[in-house]
Design a protein around this motif. Sequence first.
Motif, PDB file in Angstrom:
ATOM      1  N   GLN A  26       0.810  -1.214   0.000  1.00  0.00           N
ATOM      2  CA  GLN A  26       0.000   0.000   0.000  1.00  0.00           C
ATOM      3  C   GLN A  26       0.845   1.266   0.000  1.00  0.00           C
ATOM      4  OE1 GLN A  26      -3.979  -0.462   2.287  1.00  0.00           O
ATOM      5  NE2 GLN A  26      -2.457  -1.629   3.426  1.00  0.00           N
ATOM      6  N   ASP A  29       3.021   2.760  -5.297  1.00  0.00           N
ATOM      7  CA  ASP A  29       1.985   3.203  -6.228  1.00  0.00           C
ATOM      8  C   ASP A  29       1.227   1.951  -6.657  1.00  0.00           C
ATOM      9  OD1 ASP A  29       0.428   4.217  -8.235  1.00  0.00           O
ATOM     10  OD2 ASP A  29       2.094   4.808  -9.529  1.00  0.00           O
ATOM     11  N   LEU A  30       0.079   1.693  -6.046  1.00  0.00           N
ATOM     12  CA  LEU A  30      -0.663   0.461  -6.311  1.00  0.00           C
ATOM     13  C   LEU A  30      -0.917   0.239  -7.795  1.00  0.00           C
ATOM     14  CD1 LEU A  30      -3.401   0.053  -3.542  1.00  0.00           C
ATOM     15  CD2 LEU A  30      -1.511  -1.469  -4.057  1.00  0.00           C
ATOM     16  N   SER A  31      -1.076   1.294  -8.531  1.00  0.00           N
ATOM     17  CA  SER A  31      -1.379   1.140  -9.960  1.00  0.00           C
ATOM     18  C   SER A  31      -0.216   0.510 -10.724  1.00  0.00           C
ATOM     19  CB  SER A  31      -1.750   2.477 -10.585  1.00  0.00           C
ATOM     20  OG  SER A  31      -0.666   3.379 -10.540  1.00  0.00           O
ATOM     21  N   ASP A  35      -2.844  -3.908 -11.508  1.00  0.00           N
ATOM     22  CA  ASP A  35      -3.318  -3.205 -12.706  1.00  0.00           C
ATOM     23  C   ASP A  35      -4.826  -2.995 -12.763  1.00  0.00           C
ATOM     24  OD1 ASP A  35      -3.997  -5.831 -13.115  1.00  0.00           O
ATOM     25  OD2 ASP A  35      -3.179  -5.964 -15.138  1.00  0.00           O
ATOM     26  N   ASP A  36      -5.575  -3.601 -11.840  1.00  0.00           N
ATOM     27  CA  ASP A  36      -7.028  -3.455 -11.851  1.00  0.00           C
ATOM     28  C   ASP A  36      -7.471  -2.709 -10.589  1.00  0.00           C
ATOM     29  OD1 ASP A  36      -9.754  -3.647 -11.936  1.00  0.00           O
ATOM     30  OD2 ASP A  36      -9.820  -5.834 -12.115  1.00  0.00           O
ATOM     31  N   PRO A  37      -7.921  -1.465 -10.714  1.00  0.00           N
ATOM     32  CA  PRO A  37      -8.346  -0.695  -9.541  1.00  0.00           C
ATOM     33  C   PRO A  37      -9.451  -1.364  -8.727  1.00  0.00           C
ATOM     34  CG  PRO A  37      -8.139   0.752 -11.444  1.00  0.00           C
ATOM     35  CD  PRO A  37      -7.989  -0.660 -11.945  1.00  0.00           C
ATOM     36  N   TRP A  40      -8.122  -2.882  -5.554  1.00  0.00           N
ATOM     37  CA  TRP A  40      -7.605  -2.030  -4.475  1.00  0.00           C
ATOM     38  C   TRP A  40      -8.483  -2.061  -3.238  1.00  0.00           C
ATOM     39  CZ3 TRP A  40      -6.338   2.946  -7.768  1.00  0.00           C
ATOM     40  CH2 TRP A  40      -5.382   2.616  -8.732  1.00  0.00           C
TER      41      TRP A  40
END
Length: 77
Positions: A26, A29-31, A35-37, A40
């Motif tokens: 966390q 940069d989670l993105s 790759d899939d919000p 999150w």
Amino acid sequence: MSDSQVTIKLTSDEALVLSHWLERLQMTDLSRVVDDPAVWAPIHRIAGTLDKALPELFAPDYDQRLEAARQRLRPED
């Protein structure tokens, strides 16, 4: 599809190690990693649940407890 809940059972060692890893995840940069919000929200929910369930997170010897848990979970060579 219904909104039924799923229960996951972890040992205290598994929970401690997973909590630490999720915390580190966390902080990135989670993105870049996930790759899939849509993923999150569950990541944050699991991390928050573990944070509430683990008093070890605030123990003065947290690092030693974490390392001991890691050692117990690692497969033997």
